[in-house]
Motif scaffolding. Structure first.
Motif, short mmCIF file in Angstrom:
data_model
loop_
_atom_site.label_atom_id
_atom_site.label_comp_id
_atom_site.label_asym_id
_atom_site.label_seq_id
_atom_site.Cartn_x
_atom_site.Cartn_y
_atom_site.Cartn_z
N PRO A 52 20.44 10.27 31.06
CA PRO A 52 21.41 9.23 30.68
C PRO A 52 22.49 9.79 29.76
O PRO A 52 22.27 10.77 29.04
N LEU A 53 23.66 9.15 29.81
CA LEU A 53 24.75 9.57 28.94
C LEU A 53 24.44 9.23 27.49
O LEU A 53 23.64 8.34 27.18
N PHE A 60 32.23 7.53 24.85
CA PHE A 60 31.47 6.57 25.66
C PHE A 60 31.63 5.16 25.10
O PHE A 60 31.81 4.19 25.85
N VAL A 61 31.58 5.01 23.78
CA VAL A 61 31.72 3.69 23.17
C VAL A 61 33.10 3.10 23.46
O VAL A 61 33.23 1.93 23.83
#
Length: 392
Positions: A52-53, A60-61
């Motif tokens: 998972p990332l 990403f946020v």
């Protein structure tokens, strides 16, 4: 690149994509294709899930936040733009869930699911066609009778000494009506065309809903499995228990409500025939349809039928009103608990509020589906929300 890696990369490259396959020009892509071939197996032809990332990454946020806003906006516009279509789809799915208990009952008794679905849908179509035949034929006959006697009615109404002639003399009604008709012919014609389009639209939507209901019923097991796949595996067993209970409540409510409405229409028809009240079949069908609408439908039907019963005589009108009061009491406190049992479990105040909100949002359709949806929401509250709040 080695011969084995080159062969693996060739096997990983799909035969129907980007041919001819020029491995010498692919560089790092050829290495990735070789790795793809190594991670592929018969059980997982598309490989295993990757790591998972990092959800705490600033990139990403930020991307997740921006994507969330964009997706929410697009979904809102999509819902607003396709509201009518979504209502038809939702109604068809609601009917499919409502008919599922009958299909499952047949399937449990050694019927193939396809045959069970076909039987239930054939029964539904037969009832719908029978309703149209019963409703349209008397309506045409009664409209023809009214048209043939219209001159007689007009003569009686406009004869000297009648209340219509007195109003005409006092307010000059005839000239006003003629002037109104002559100056608003286009508006009247548009109204007639609009009514024709509305009838055509209702028939078209009915056919669409029936077709979608057939598809949903046929694929409901697959739809159910797909819906539960969206739930994490650790919570999936609990979701299955709650979800199936919600489906069962909706199905029990739909079938029970239809059965109670059929009983209401049949009892009303017998009463109207016994007391010679005109348009007995049409009024019984109207009672059956209006009784499907919770809380207010039965009351509207009682008022309409009682007013028409007054045309026979005052005692008959009063007796008809009393009949509806008694029948509604029997239906609410005897038939509904016996037929539906504890399937719905919705308090009276929630029932009224749900019907009002559903009717305001989606009209008659919203009023009909409001109670089982409220039952589903209350089940979620009792099983998920309230226990968590008690532990907080």
């Amino acid at each position: 690149m080695s011969d084995s890696a080159d062969g693996a990369a060739s096997r990983a490259h799909h035969d129907l994509v980007a041919q001819p396959h020029e491995r010498d020009d692919e560089g790092p892509i050829a290495d990735a294709e070789a790795e793809a071939e190594r991670m592929r197996s018969d059980e997982r032809p598309l490989g295993r899930l990757g790591r998972p990332l990092d959800r705490r990454s600033p990139f990403f946020v930020g991307m997740a936040g921006a994507a969330g806003v964009a997706v929410t906006y697009v979904l809102a516009q999509l819902v607003l733009g396709t509201r009518d279509v979504l209502v038809l789809i939702g109604l068809a799915f609601f009917l499919a869930v409502g008919l599922e208990p009958a299909v499952s009952w047949l399937a449990r008794h050694a019927w193939p699911r396809a045959a069970a679905v076909a039987t239930v849908l054939a029964t539904l179509v037969a009832v719908f066609v029978g309703f149209l035949v019963m409703a349209i034929t008397p309506l045409v006959d009664q409209a023809t009778q009214f048209a043939s006697r219209a001159p007689e009615y007009l003569t009686e109404l406009t004869s000297k000494g009648s209340w219509v002639s007195e109003l005409d003399e006092r307010f000059d009604l005839r000239d006003r009506v003629q002037k109104l008709l002559s100056t608003n012919q286009d508006t009247l014609m548009n109204g007639i065309l609009g009514a024709g389009r509305m009838v055509f639209g209702v028939l078209t939507n009915t056919v669409i809903v029936l077709i979608l209901t057939a598809y949903f019923l046929g694929y409901l097991p697959a739809i159910r499995r797909t819906m539960y796949r969206f739930v994490p595996s650790s919570r999936r067993p609990r979701a299955i228990l709650i979800g199936d209970q919600m489906f069962a409540r909706i199905g029990g409510y739909v079938l029970g409500n239809v059965l109670i409405s059929l009983i209401a229409g049949g009892v009303t028809f017998i009463w109207l025939i016994v007391f010679g009240i005109p348009y007995a079949l049409l009024l019984a069908i109207a009672v059956m349809i209006l009784d499907l609408i919770p809380a207010v439908g039965a009351t509207i039907a009682a008022v309409v039928v009682s007013l028409i019963a007054l045309t026979v005589s005052l005692p008959v009108g009063i007796a008809t009103a009393i009949f509806f009061i008694v029948y509604q009491t029997v239906e609410n406190y005897l038939l509904a608990p016996k037929i539906m049992g504890r399937v719905v479990q919705v308090p009276d105040v929630v029932t009224v509020a749900a019907v009002l909100i559903g009717g305001t949002l989606l009209g008659v359709v919203g009023a009909i589906v409001a109670i089982p949806l409220a039952a589903a929401v209350l089940l979620l509250f009792r099983e998920i929300l309230f226990p968590r709040l008690d532990r907080a």
